[in-house]
Design a protein around this motif. Structure first.
Motif, short mmCIF file in Angstrom:
data_model
loop_
_atom_site.label_atom_id
_atom_site.label_comp_id
_atom_site.label_asym_id
_atom_site.label_seq_id
_atom_site.Cartn_x
_atom_site.Cartn_y
_atom_site.Cartn_z
N ASP A 22 -6.94 -13.43 -1.37
CA ASP A 22 -6.85 -12.02 -0.98
C ASP A 22 -8.06 -11.64 -0.15
O ASP A 22 -9.18 -11.59 -0.64
N THR A 31 -8.15 -3.26 -6.36
CA THR A 31 -7.76 -3.85 -5.07
C THR A 31 -9.00 -4.27 -4.29
O THR A 31 -9.04 -5.35 -3.69
N TYR A 63 0.83 -1.21 0.00
CA TYR A 63 0.00 0.00 0.00
C TYR A 63 0.87 1.26 0.00
O TYR A 63 0.55 2.25 -0.65
N PHE A 108 0.08 -2.63 -6.05
CA PHE A 108 -1.07 -1.79 -5.73
C PHE A 108 -1.09 -0.62 -6.71
O PHE A 108 -0.22 0.24 -6.67
#
Length: 199
Positions: free
Chosen positions: A142, A131, A99, A125
């Motif tokens: 995820d 995301t 991130y 990302f």
């Protein structure tokens, strides 16, 4: 409930009580996804579908996804210690660093966790929408949540240091994080609206 502190302060307090700290990537503060709409031009705060269902974990945001995780759980033999719904965590050092990869010292941390290099561009990302879709719907490995910076730090969304993050398979060169349409391409507006929604 008494409106004496903000939701942000409350969540930070809970993270602190849980032993989470900015000083430990493996125990970094965790914040929830609060929105589910990353495609509209404007946010409709009267529509329940605008919001993430906070009564369910990321692995159960859709009926189909929940069904798949339950099926996987039931397929693993009962006597194995590996029986679980989610084989990954909602937070980890690599999630935090991914991130924040556009900011030092997190750039260095991310690269060190990746063997000295950036990851393959398609796995980096690069978009809030993609995301969210990965963590809530598309990717069975995820179930990540967010970090506090999504609610106060617009700088982590821009590649101000001009790092060469690579090129995706579709030819897109990675730079700033792609924001939802309702943010008008402005990281400050994204943070402002995201924080308002969280409250």
């Amino acid at each position: 409930q008494k409106r004496e502190i903000s939701n942000f302060d409350y969540l930070m307090y809970l993270n602190t009580l849980a032993g989470r700290s900015y000083n430990d990537y493996m125990q970094y503060p965790v914040f929830p996804w609060v929105l589910a709409d990353y495609v509209s031009k404007t946010l409709n705060l009267t529509n329940p579908h605008t919001f993430r269902d906070l009564s369910k974990p990321m692995g159960a945001q859709t009926v189909e996804r929940k069904r798949k995780f339950i099926q996987r759980y039931n397929e693993v033999e009962k006597n194995l210690s590996a029986q679980c719904h989610y084989c990954t965590h909602y937070s980890s050092a690599i999630i935090v660093a991914s991130y924040l990869v556009r900011l030092q010292p997190f750039t260095q941390t991310f690269c060190s966790l990746q063997g000295g290099n950036f990851d393959v561009a398609d796995r980096m990302f690069h978009s809030v929408k993609s995301t969210w879709e990965s963590a809530s719907r598309d990717n069975m490995s995820d179930v990540r949540e967010l970090i506090p910076e999504f609610f106060y730090l617009p700088e982590f969304l821009t590649n101000a240091n001009h790092f060469e993050l690579g090129c995706m398979q579709d030819g897109t060169v990675l730079g700033d994080v792609k924001l939802p349409p309702w943010a008008d391409g402005d990281p400050h507006k994204f943070i402002l609206l995201h924080r308002q929604v969280s409250e």
